[in-house]
Motif scaffolding. Sequence first.
Motif, PDB file in Angstrom:
ATOM      1  N   LYS A   1       0.835  -1.198   0.000  1.00  0.00           N
ATOM      2  CA  LYS A   1       0.000   0.000   0.000  1.00  0.00           C
ATOM      3  C   LYS A   1       0.870   1.248   0.000  1.00  0.00           C
ATOM      4  O   LYS A   1       0.626   2.194  -0.746  1.00  0.00           O
ATOM      5  CB  LYS A   1      -0.916  -0.003   1.221  1.00  0.00           C
ATOM      6  N   ASP A   2       1.895   1.243   0.871  1.00  0.00           N
ATOM      7  CA  ASP A   2       2.795   2.397   0.928  1.00  0.00           C
ATOM      8  C   ASP A   2       3.540   2.576  -0.385  1.00  0.00           C
ATOM      9  O   ASP A   2       3.772   3.692  -0.842  1.00  0.00           O
ATOM     10  CB  ASP A   2       3.804   2.237   2.073  1.00  0.00           C
ATOM     11  N   LYS A   3       3.918   1.447  -1.023  1.00  0.00           N
ATOM     12  CA  LYS A   3       4.635   1.526  -2.292  1.00  0.00           C
ATOM     13  C   LYS A   3       3.743   2.091  -3.373  1.00  0.00           C
ATOM     14  O   LYS A   3       4.173   2.898  -4.197  1.00  0.00           O
ATOM     15  CB  LYS A   3       5.139   0.133  -2.669  1.00  0.00           C
ATOM     16  N   LYS A   4       2.467   1.670  -3.368  1.00  0.00           N
ATOM     17  CA  LYS A   4       1.529   2.161  -4.360  1.00  0.00           C
ATOM     18  C   LYS A   4       1.227   3.637  -4.148  1.00  0.00           C
ATOM     19  O   LYS A   4       0.850   4.343  -5.088  1.00  0.00           O
ATOM     20  CB  LYS A   4       0.241   1.344  -4.299  1.00  0.00           C
ATOM     21  N   SER A   5       1.349   4.102  -2.900  1.00  0.00           N
ATOM     22  CA  SER A   5       1.028   5.491  -2.565  1.00  0.00           C
ATOM     23  C   SER A   5       2.285   6.352  -2.479  1.00  0.00           C
ATOM     24  O   SER A   5       2.376   7.245  -1.650  1.00  0.00           O
ATOM     25  CB  SER A   5       0.254   5.537  -1.240  1.00  0.00           C
TER      26      SER A   5
ATOM     27  N   VAL B   1      -8.799  15.629 -16.763  1.00  0.00           N
ATOM     28  CA  VAL B   1      -7.899  14.473 -16.852  1.00  0.00           C
ATOM     29  C   VAL B   1      -8.653  13.145 -16.779  1.00  0.00           C
ATOM     30  O   VAL B   1      -8.275  12.167 -17.408  1.00  0.00           O
ATOM     31  CB  VAL B   1      -6.812  14.521 -15.752  1.00  0.00           C
ATOM     32  N   GLU B   2      -9.722  13.078 -16.026  1.00  0.00           N
ATOM     33  CA  GLU B   2     -10.608  11.908 -15.865  1.00  0.00           C
ATOM     34  C   GLU B   2      -9.900  10.685 -15.292  1.00  0.00           C
ATOM     35  O   GLU B   2      -8.757  10.390 -15.597  1.00  0.00           O
ATOM     36  CB  GLU B   2     -11.278  11.560 -17.196  1.00  0.00           C
ATOM     37  N   SER B   3     -10.631   9.980 -14.455  1.00  0.00           N
ATOM     38  CA  SER B   3     -10.103   8.778 -13.799  1.00  0.00           C
ATOM     39  C   SER B   3      -9.895   7.654 -14.794  1.00  0.00           C
ATOM     40  O   SER B   3     -10.650   7.502 -15.741  1.00  0.00           O
ATOM     41  CB  SER B   3     -11.080   8.333 -12.701  1.00  0.00           C
ATOM     42  N   LYS B   4      -8.865   6.842 -14.527  1.00  0.00           N
ATOM     43  CA  LYS B   4      -8.602   5.688 -15.398  1.00  0.00           C
ATOM     44  C   LYS B   4      -9.645   4.588 -15.214  1.00  0.00           C
ATOM     45  O   LYS B   4      -9.722   3.661 -15.999  1.00  0.00           O
ATOM     46  CB  LYS B   4      -7.209   5.129 -15.086  1.00  0.00           C
ATOM     47  N   PHE B   5     -10.476   4.688 -14.164  1.00  0.00           N
ATOM     48  CA  PHE B   5     -11.514   3.687 -13.912  1.00  0.00           C
ATOM     49  C   PHE B   5     -12.821   4.018 -14.616  1.00  0.00           C
ATOM     50  O   PHE B   5     -13.714   3.211 -14.669  1.00  0.00           O
ATOM     51  CB  PHE B   5     -11.783   3.559 -12.417  1.00  0.00           C
TER      52      PHE B   5
ATOM     53  N   GLU C   1      -4.821   8.849  -5.719  1.00  0.00           N
ATOM     54  CA  GLU C   1      -3.656   8.328  -6.442  1.00  0.00           C
ATOM     55  C   GLU C   1      -4.003   7.032  -7.163  1.00  0.00           C
ATOM     56  O   GLU C   1      -3.553   6.775  -8.279  1.00  0.00           O
ATOM     57  CB  GLU C   1      -2.505   8.097  -5.460  1.00  0.00           C
ATOM     58  N   LYS C   2      -4.845   6.197  -6.523  1.00  0.00           N
ATOM     59  CA  LYS C   2      -5.228   4.914  -7.121  1.00  0.00           C
ATOM     60  C   LYS C   2      -6.185   5.107  -8.284  1.00  0.00           C
ATOM     61  O   LYS C   2      -5.999   4.490  -9.345  1.00  0.00           O
ATOM     62  CB  LYS C   2      -5.863   4.030  -6.051  1.00  0.00           C
ATOM     63  N   VAL C   3      -7.209   5.945  -8.119  1.00  0.00           N
ATOM     64  CA  VAL C   3      -8.246   6.035  -9.158  1.00  0.00           C
ATOM     65  C   VAL C   3      -7.846   6.915 -10.332  1.00  0.00           C
ATOM     66  O   VAL C   3      -8.376   6.757 -11.437  1.00  0.00           O
ATOM     67  CB  VAL C   3      -9.591   6.521  -8.560  1.00  0.00           C
ATOM     68  N   TYR C   4      -6.907   7.845 -10.119  1.00  0.00           N
ATOM     69  CA  TYR C   4      -6.493   8.714 -11.224  1.00  0.00           C
ATOM     70  C   TYR C   4      -5.118   8.368 -11.784  1.00  0.00           C
ATOM     71  O   TYR C   4      -4.774   8.781 -12.885  1.00  0.00           O
ATOM     72  CB  TYR C   4      -6.498  10.181 -10.781  1.00  0.00           C
ATOM     73  N   GLY C   5      -4.329   7.635 -11.020  1.00  0.00           N
ATOM     74  CA  GLY C   5      -2.968   7.351 -11.462  1.00  0.00           C
ATOM     75  C   GLY C   5      -2.014   8.416 -10.954  1.00  0.00           C
ATOM     76  O   GLY C   5      -2.416   9.534 -10.617  1.00  0.00           O
ATOM     77  N   LYS C   6      -0.741   8.097 -10.909  1.00  0.00           N
ATOM     78  CA  LYS C   6       0.248   8.967 -10.277  1.00  0.00           C
ATOM     79  C   LYS C   6       0.409  10.317 -10.984  1.00  0.00           C
ATOM     80  O   LYS C   6       0.450  11.363 -10.336  1.00  0.00           O
ATOM     81  CB  LYS C   6       1.590   8.237 -10.197  1.00  0.00           C
ATOM     82  N   ILE C   7       0.519  10.310 -12.296  1.00  0.00           N
ATOM     83  CA  ILE C   7       0.752  11.557 -13.036  1.00  0.00           C
ATOM     84  C   ILE C   7      -0.442  12.499 -12.898  1.00  0.00           C
ATOM     85  O   ILE C   7      -0.284  13.697 -12.592  1.00  0.00           O
ATOM     86  CB  ILE C   7       1.039  11.276 -14.529  1.00  0.00           C
ATOM     87  N   LYS C   8      -1.647  11.978 -13.113  1.00  0.00           N
ATOM     88  CA  LYS C   8      -2.846  12.807 -13.003  1.00  0.00           C
ATOM     89  C   LYS C   8      -3.041  13.290 -11.568  1.00  0.00           C
ATOM     90  O   LYS C   8      -3.538  14.391 -11.328  1.00  0.00           O
ATOM     91  CB  LYS C   8      -4.071  12.024 -13.484  1.00  0.00           C
ATOM     92  N   TYR C   9      -2.674  12.455 -10.626  1.00  0.00           N
ATOM     93  CA  TYR C   9      -2.753  12.829  -9.215  1.00  0.00           C
ATOM     94  C   TYR C   9      -1.874  14.046  -8.929  1.00  0.00           C
ATOM     95  O   TYR C   9      -2.294  14.993  -8.257  1.00  0.00           O
ATOM     96  CB  TYR C   9      -2.345  11.628  -8.371  1.00  0.00           C
ATOM     97  N   ILE C  10      -0.661  14.018  -9.435  1.00  0.00           N
ATOM     98  CA  ILE C  10       0.249  15.161  -9.243  1.00  0.00           C
ATOM     99  C   ILE C  10      -0.329  16.410  -9.891  1.00  0.00           C
ATOM    100  O   ILE C  10      -0.292  17.507  -9.301  1.00  0.00           O
ATOM    101  CB  ILE C  10       1.639  14.839  -9.844  1.00  0.00           C
TER     102      ILE C  10
END
Length: 322
Positions: A133-137, A316-320, A216-225
Amino acid sequence: MKKEEFSKFLIDMMSRHYEYNITELSSKDGRNTFWGIQKEKNGINRCLVFLNKDNISNVDTNESQQELIKVLVLNKENEKEEIKVQDKDINKIIIVDEEKNKLVYCPQELEEFGAQMYSILQYNEKVESEKRKDKKSIITISLISINVLMYIITAIFSRNILDSDIRVLIYFGAKVNELISRGEYYRLVTAMFLHGGLVHLVLNMYSLYALGPLVEKVYGKIKYIIIYFAAGIVSSIFSYLFSEGVSIGASGAIFGLLGAALVFAFKMRDRIGKGMVTNILSVIGINIFIGLTLPNIDNFGHLGGVIGGILVSLIVESKFIK
């Protein structure tokens, strides 16, 4: 976790929680040694020795008068291979899969040891899950780290761990309208990483840790930033336009994450239900109400953060969301 580390983990946890003594056994040819654990019960000294498929038959079973139980540790390389075990040994072997972190085989007469090992493997799965979880976040953890680092720096210059000197905050990039009007536009960004006190920092970082991994999970790292920084900048712009006071803090960007979560929940309401939309709106409403009733809260910054988060996440919209 490497095979040797996995066996060491099991040995350590078994000895720590079930009062086993760590022991060492020799191979039949005397060239190698194997780690194990032992405990005497009802006058019988039972020893569990941890092995792999290559040395399963090489341990010396004649050492001292004790009942020897072999713990076969499978790993990724051999988990699908046929393990050849002599019939006379089949009831004295416990098999665990290191890769899958599970108990594969345990004869009924050894179920006490199997149950102990199962509980340890369950604990290990929980620990590994938290690590994953920490690695994914990683972006959320990085943002928190930057905020904490900046607070440490401002605390050192302020010579106060609980409250930051306003002059220090201004020096390091707080939002000051007059200075921004002179061209110091970088303050629209740097203000996001400064905090006025330890309580201010802890509350914001707790909120970021609770909310960030979801976005971070639903949008992805780049979109999250993109969402985080865009919302933070829009928050600073709103504060610049509608508030005269000095402003600092990550709350504008965090409100932007709430806005992004709201957009996701609204678009996915048919799949996940409308409850999440209601909950997020409630959180936003409660925080705005708190901001209106307490002094020194930059409500325009919070409002700008929500608006910025909503607008950017719509783009940007969520990847889900398909």
